[in-house]
Write an enzyme that holds these catalytic residues in place. Structure first.
Site, PDB file in Angstrom:
ATOM      1  N   HIS A 115      -0.645   3.993   0.558  1.00 40.22           N
ATOM      2  CA  HIS A 115       0.305   3.219   1.353  1.00 40.22           C
ATOM      3  C   HIS A 115      -0.405   2.724   2.610  1.00 40.22           C
ATOM      4  CE1 HIS A 115       3.874   1.940   3.484  1.00 40.22           C
ATOM      5  NE2 HIS A 115       3.618   2.784   4.469  1.00 40.22           N
ATOM      6  N   CYS A 229       3.506  -3.204   0.535  1.00 39.24           N
ATOM      7  CA  CYS A 229       3.058  -2.772   1.864  1.00 39.24           C
ATOM      8  C   CYS A 229       1.699  -3.339   2.222  1.00 39.24           C
ATOM      9  CB  CYS A 229       3.044  -1.240   1.941  1.00 39.24           C
ATOM     10  SG  CYS A 229       1.888  -0.448   0.782  1.00 39.24           S
TER      11      CYS A 229
END
Length: 356
Positions: A115, A229
């Site tokens: 992430h 993301c």
């Protein structure tokens, strides 16, 4: 910008799932499924010939359907982006950590499923900030729909949004990931970036898991781009460079999940496929494809569903993609699916705008 305790700024009306209905058997289940598929692999409508298909942007974010609820609250400590003094010096940090690190530690880090986020530090106030973009109702809801008995069409709870909050959790990012300085900007550039983030966040409202390409070879045709993301971080870096930010020369890698297929076929939107005058055979085929991805599976059900997914994607080489709120058919090709962790360089400074 999504605020703490609020879901509406980041929630599309057809995205998410009830707290007891999120379409995720468990994070590791579908991550395992993707890896298992990757290892096992080692119509009608308007003409669409622009590749990759442009990501559709919207003029506003509608309120979410009450059915869509997050298992983990989106942006629980969010706050507005502050206005910095023009002469402030802001440090920009690259942040990266394993997906679901808060629950599973470095488990997915070993698989390079990461992430991404951005950190900021004001030298005048000595305050730190974190900015990231992610799903409002968890990843499963962005990738697969709910098949609700009372509805003819699949029910999508698909949306992502930006989250900004004060503080940087050093341990979270450093222990199993990355926290490194990538640029230094002025307060004026930061404020201009903040205005852009607001506009980007209000118009780019849904999450897309997959990057779809013709093959795994370099330079292969890209049919669809992901919107996740890492893409938010890359867009923000690009905007900062346009505004005059000078990035350091360091290697930056990002996780990407690829599907490989021949040229996609446009099938239609919800109304044309599932409406009263829709194609009932096609509608049934799409629902049958998504059925194995249903939530709350026992171990036995999960293994059976995995076999059904393998049969559809690998054996029969079929995949139905929902992109821009429209359905597409993907004639799948070897290696079918692949998770990569590849370098995407930091952008070069726009020297015209910066006056240098």
């Amino acid at each position: 910008m999504a605020q703490a305790g609020r879901v509406s700024p980041g929630a599309w009306g057809r995205r998410g799932a009830g707290a007891d209905a999120a379409p995720v058997c468990a994070p590791w289940c579908w991550a395992s499924a993707l890896l298992w598929l990757a290892a096992a692999a080692a119509a009608t409508g308007p003409s669409r010939r622009q590749w990759p298909v442009p990501y559709k942007r919207f003029s506003f974010r509608p309120e979410p359907d009450p059915y869509c609820q997050a298992k983990y609250t989106f942006c629980p400590t969010g706050s507005p982006i502050p206005v910095m003094k023009d002469d402030d010096v802001i440090e920009v940090f690259r942040l990266q950590a394993p997906v679901w690190e808060f629950k599973y530690g470095d488990l997915l880090g070993h698989l390079k499923i990461m992430h991404d986020a951005i950190g900021f530090r004001s030298t005048l106030t000595e305050k730190n900030y974190t900015m990231e973009w992610y799903e409002l109702f968890q990843l499963g809801n962005c990738t697969f729909p709910h098949l609700r008995p009372e509805m003819n069409a699949p029910f999508w709870c698909n949306q992502g949004a930006a989250c900004f909050f004060e503080g940087i959790d050093d341990i979270h990012w450093k222990e199993n990931g990355t926290l490194v300085l990538v640029a230094t900007i002025s307060g004026d550039i930061f404020n201009k970036m903040a205005k852009w983030v607001k506009q980007d966040n209000e118009t780019g409202i849904y999450y897309e898991t997959w990057t779809v390409q013709a093959s795994s070879e370099k330079g292969a045709e890209t049919w669809f781009e992901s919107y996740d993301c890492s893409k938010f971080v890359l867009r923000t870096y690009k905007k900062l460079a346009e505004l005059g930010a000078d990035f350091k020369k360091i290697e930056t890698n990002y996780t990407r999940i690829f599907l490989y297929s021949g040229e996609p076929t446009y099938l239609g939107n919800e109304t044309s496929v599932f409406g009263p005058a829709g194609n009932k055979t096609l509608a049934l085929a799409i629902k049958r494809f998504y059925y194995p991805f249903k939530p709350h599976l026992s171990t036995k059900e999960f293994l059976l569903s995995l076999l059904q997914i393998f049969d559809a994607v690998i054996i029969h080489r079929q995949f139905y993609l929902f992109y821009n709120f429209e359905y597409w058919f993907l004639p799948m090709k070897f290696p079918f699916i692949k998770i990569t962790y590849e370098e995407i360089p930091l952008p070069n400074r726009n020297r015209t705008l910066s006056g240098l």
